[in-house]
Write an enzyme that holds these catalytic residues in place. Structure first.
Site, mmCIF file in Angstrom:
data_model
loop_
_atom_site.group_PDB
_atom_site.id
_atom_site.type_symbol
_atom_site.label_atom_id
_atom_site.label_comp_id
_atom_site.label_asym_id
_atom_site.label_seq_id
_atom_site.Cartn_x
_atom_site.Cartn_y
_atom_site.Cartn_z
ATOM 1 N N MET A 86 0.850 -1.199 0.000
ATOM 2 C CA MET A 86 0.000 0.000 0.000
ATOM 3 C C MET A 86 0.881 1.244 0.000
ATOM 4 S SD MET A 86 -2.785 1.235 2.854
ATOM 5 C CE MET A 86 -1.640 1.775 4.121
ATOM 6 N N ASP A 94 -0.158 5.694 -1.038
ATOM 7 C CA ASP A 94 -1.031 6.831 -0.691
ATOM 8 C C ASP A 94 -2.489 6.471 -0.360
ATOM 9 O OD1 ASP A 94 1.210 7.666 -2.035
ATOM 10 O OD2 ASP A 94 0.153 8.813 -3.538
ATOM 11 N N TRP A 153 5.801 -2.001 -4.602
ATOM 12 C CA TRP A 153 4.993 -1.138 -5.478
ATOM 13 C C TRP A 153 4.877 -1.751 -6.871
ATOM 14 C CZ3 TRP A 153 5.378 1.523 -10.057
ATOM 15 C CH2 TRP A 153 4.433 2.522 -10.278
ATOM 16 N N PHE A 157 -3.453 5.525 -10.382
ATOM 17 C CA PHE A 157 -2.656 6.257 -9.399
ATOM 18 C C PHE A 157 -3.607 7.062 -8.493
ATOM 19 C CE2 PHE A 157 1.933 6.690 -11.275
ATOM 20 C CZ PHE A 157 2.045 5.317 -11.320
ATOM 21 N N SER A 158 -3.004 7.937 -7.697
ATOM 22 C CA SER A 158 -3.786 8.626 -6.665
ATOM 23 C C SER A 158 -4.818 9.592 -7.234
ATOM 24 C CB SER A 158 -2.848 9.372 -5.728
ATOM 25 O OG SER A 158 -2.153 8.411 -4.964
ATOM 26 N N GLU A 200 3.615 16.251 -5.525
ATOM 27 C CA GLU A 200 2.590 15.222 -5.653
ATOM 28 C C GLU A 200 1.433 15.518 -4.691
ATOM 29 O OE1 GLU A 200 5.217 11.370 -6.872
ATOM 30 O OE2 GLU A 200 5.044 11.664 -4.733
HETATM 31 C C1 FRU Z 1 2.928 9.518 -4.217
HETATM 32 C C2 FRU Z 1 2.764 8.910 -5.596
HETATM 33 C C3 FRU Z 1 1.714 9.670 -6.378
HETATM 34 C C4 FRU Z 1 1.241 8.650 -7.358
HETATM 35 C C5 FRU Z 1 1.297 7.397 -6.548
HETATM 36 C C6 FRU Z 1 1.642 6.177 -7.363
HETATM 37 O O1 FRU Z 1 3.430 8.645 -3.274
HETATM 38 O O2 FRU Z 1 3.993 8.903 -6.264
HETATM 39 O O3 FRU Z 1 2.194 10.849 -6.976
HETATM 40 O O4 FRU Z 1 -0.048 8.915 -7.815
HETATM 41 O O5 FRU Z 1 2.273 7.585 -5.553
HETATM 42 O O6 FRU Z 1 1.498 5.026 -6.617
#
Ligand code: FRU
Length: 613
Positions: free
Chosen positions: A148, A150, A174, A206-207, A320
């Site tokens: 896990m 964000d 990741w 992604f986020s 981010e």
């Molecule tokens: C921040 C980040 C975001 C991205 C996500 C990818 O930790 O790098 O910018 O959307 O993680 O998992």
């Protein structure tokens, strides 16, 4: 495709079917390509064996000849570290085929028969999720399995807090970014709900954020949950998904992608700006170190209206995960002043005060289109002075005018290497934030533990007040609760000499916190906290400016879980979050002061009580 089924996890010993070819066949077509053919209706899951550090395999899952899913996974090459479940039932087709490509360095097809995954795959109707990790926190949210990062798409609706998160369901590093989903009625006990937003032809997920569309501005229905997130493939584009069942399952919008900005940009975060009658979305233009601001009337069509950030704050890493919030300003005693200001959160990696990932922020004004920062570009303010608080954003639609944040409790410097396997990473405890004007005249963020944390306090161990001693006085932490507790103390240092608070275990592993009244700082040393050697960036001492009103009297709340320490000043003027991996729980707290002038005025230790994990 319906992969939401992960919600139906069973904590049981898997009822395995025979794996000797009765349920599937494996054909090795070349040294790097194999076909796995599953017998129809053989079971619910294919349990895939994973080995961390093994070469990355790329799997295409075909259902009746149609591509249904692609995933990357370090299939076990010579040993099995753990299993992950691949759902094989409910894919729509009868014939499920896995097209596996993996360069293991073997040169002949014959040798690929030795790859351990081909022998250790199993069909099962269940997946055993019983916790096997000694460092899995008791009261912090974690994924049941897998990686896990964000927190994503957080909102509150009908008494339930919804938390999605960056999840890899196929390994504990990741990869394969998907939104996992958990819900809670109290911000402490979380129920896993499987996948909310799944990968698609536009990329991994992604986020992003989610809102409750109360007035049906998007046309998906009153109170539809609308999520906007980054689809990541060769480039990053922003897409929309909506839910009409309260946020448990999402449909992709057929007009995706909805924002195609021509630079690397991600992590859209939106809110309804009631004052200006418009939806506002912030998007991180990661490499340009700026936040883009968009407006919309319907959540589907967005217009870029301004940019903020060039030259502001820390520019050392990628920008981010933005968030823009309108908050009351308190005075330094925590009393309302009637003033309100805008807070722009800007997560940055690397570039944090102690290296790697951190949360910087800016205070200013916002007119619905443009954010104007109050301070000079060179001023950088930080939300948390530990090493392990990142990607912090707020829940949308929180009740009672609350602004509640959750962060990811790790740091990109070593997040993939921390000593856990079944899962990796936890969230911080939920924090309510406000702004306060400190004695230096500047406005900062005050973060306090969410009130829900009070409800999980067990019976306090109430220690007597005592004079501080140079040689130290030791207090026991609740052994019967694995040392998992909240420490609440009031220390009057009397003079300017430092006071140390040391958490320790029988192995001599320790976390040393120091109150320094002369410098008005609080620090935490985890260099000897337990397992630290998985990364050179892990051992460290972190220091926070305390911004105290009275630097002699310290009210602290320190939250200890199996692998974290979060220290707050009770008024929220500073917070410090650090991971720790003691080989056995810390079971003592020792207070000492060389000058021996000060007083421990009160010390309460509350075992934190939630259903055990
Ligand atoms: C921040 C980040 C975001 C991205 C996500 C990818 O930790 O790098 O910018 O959307 O993680 O998992």
């Amino acid at each position: 495709m319906k992969r939401i089924i992960y919600g139906l996890i069973m904590s049981a010993i898997p009822a395995m079917a025979m794996a000797d070819g009765a349920d599937f066949t494996v054909s090795h077509l070349s040294a790097d390509n194999s076909i796995v053919r599953l017998v129809a209706d053989s079971g619910k899951y294919l349990l895939l064996p994973v080995q961390e550090g093994a070469p990355m395999a790329h799997i295409r899952v075909l259902s009746d000849g149609k591509l249904d899913e692609t995933l990357n996974i370090t299939l076990a090459d010579n040993k099995v570290d753990y299993y992950v479940p691949l759902l094989i039932s409910d894919r729509g087709g009868k014939n499920i085929v896995l097209d596996v490509t993996c360069d293991t360095g073997r040169s002949s097809v014959r040798d690929t028969h030795d790859a351990v995954w081909t022998k250790e795959m199993k069909i099962s109707d269940t997946f055993d999720t019983t916790n096997v990790e000694k460092y899995r926190p008791l009261y912090h949210h974690t994924p049941v399995w897998g990686w896990m990062n964000d927190p994503n798409g957080m909102y509150y609706k009908d008494g339930v807090w919804h938390l999605s998160y960056q999840w890899n369901p196929y390994g504990s590093k990741w990869e394969n970014m998907t939104w996992g989903h958990s819900t809670s009625k109290d911000l402490v006990n979380w129920e896993p709900q499987g996948v909310s937003v799944d990968r698609d032809a536009l990329g991994t997920i992604f986020s992003g954020s989610a809102v409750v569309d109360k007035d049906n501005t998007a046309g998906f229905g009153k109170d539809a949950i609308v999520a906007i997130y980054t689809n990541a493939a060769r480039t990053q584009r922003q897409s929309l998904a909506y839910s009409t069942d309260g946020g448990y399952t999402f449909e992709k919008y057929d007009g995706n992608p909805i924002i195609t900005y021509e630079h690397e940009s991600r992590d859209p975060n939106m809110f309804w700006d009631a004052e200006h009658n418009v939806w506002v979305l912030e998007l991180a233009s990661a490499l340009d170190h700026e936040m883009l601001i968009f407006n919309s009337k319907d959540l589907k069509e967005w217009t870029l209206v301004s940019k903020f950030g060039k030259g502001y704050g820390s520019q050392d890493g990628v920008w981010e995960c933005p968030d823009l919030l309108h908050l009351p300003v308190l005075n330094s005693d925590g009393m309302p002043t009637g003033e309100k200001k805008w807070l722009l959160i800007c997560n940055i990696n690397p570039g944090a005060p102690f290296g790697g990932s951190g949360v910087q922020y800016f205070i200013g004004d916002f007119d619905g289109k443009t954010f104007k920062c109050d301070t000079a570009p060179e001023v950088t303010k930080w939300m948390d002075y530990g090493k392990d608080y990142y990607a912090a954003v707020s829940f949308s639609n929180a009740p009672a005018d609350r602004t509640v944040l959750l962060g990811w409790m790790s740091n990109w410097q070593y997040a993939n290497e921390v000593p856990t396997r079944q899962y990796r990473s936890a969230n911080s405890i939920a924090r309510d934030i406000a702004l306060f004007r400190a004695n230096d005249g500047e406005i900062y963020v005050a973060s306090v533990p969410a009130a829900e944390m009070d409800a999980v306090r067990g019976k306090a161990i109430d220690y007597h007040s005592a004079k501080l001693a140079a040689k130290g006085k030791t207090y026991r932490l609740p052994d019967e609760n694995d040392g998992i507790c909240e420490i609440v103390c009031n220390i009057d240092t009397k003079d300017n000499s430092p006071v140390t608070l040391t958490l320790a275990n029988a192995q001599g592993e320790k976390v040393v916190m120091t109150i320094n009244p002369a410098a008005d700082t609080f620090s935490m040393d985890r260099t000897k906290s337990g397992i630290t050697d998985f990364s050179d960036n892990f051992p460290c001492v972190t220091v926070a400016p305390a911004r105290s009103n009275d630097n002699k009297v310290w009210n602290l709340r320190i939250f200890i879980d199996r692998s974290s320490v979060e220290a707050f000043s009770a008024d929220g003027h500073f917070v410090m979050t650090n991971l720790v991996f003691p080989t056995s729980p810390y079971n003592t707290l020792t207070l000492s002061q060389p000058s021996a002038k000060g007083m421990l005025k009160s010390l309460k230790v509350y075992p934190v009580k939630v259903a055990s994990k």
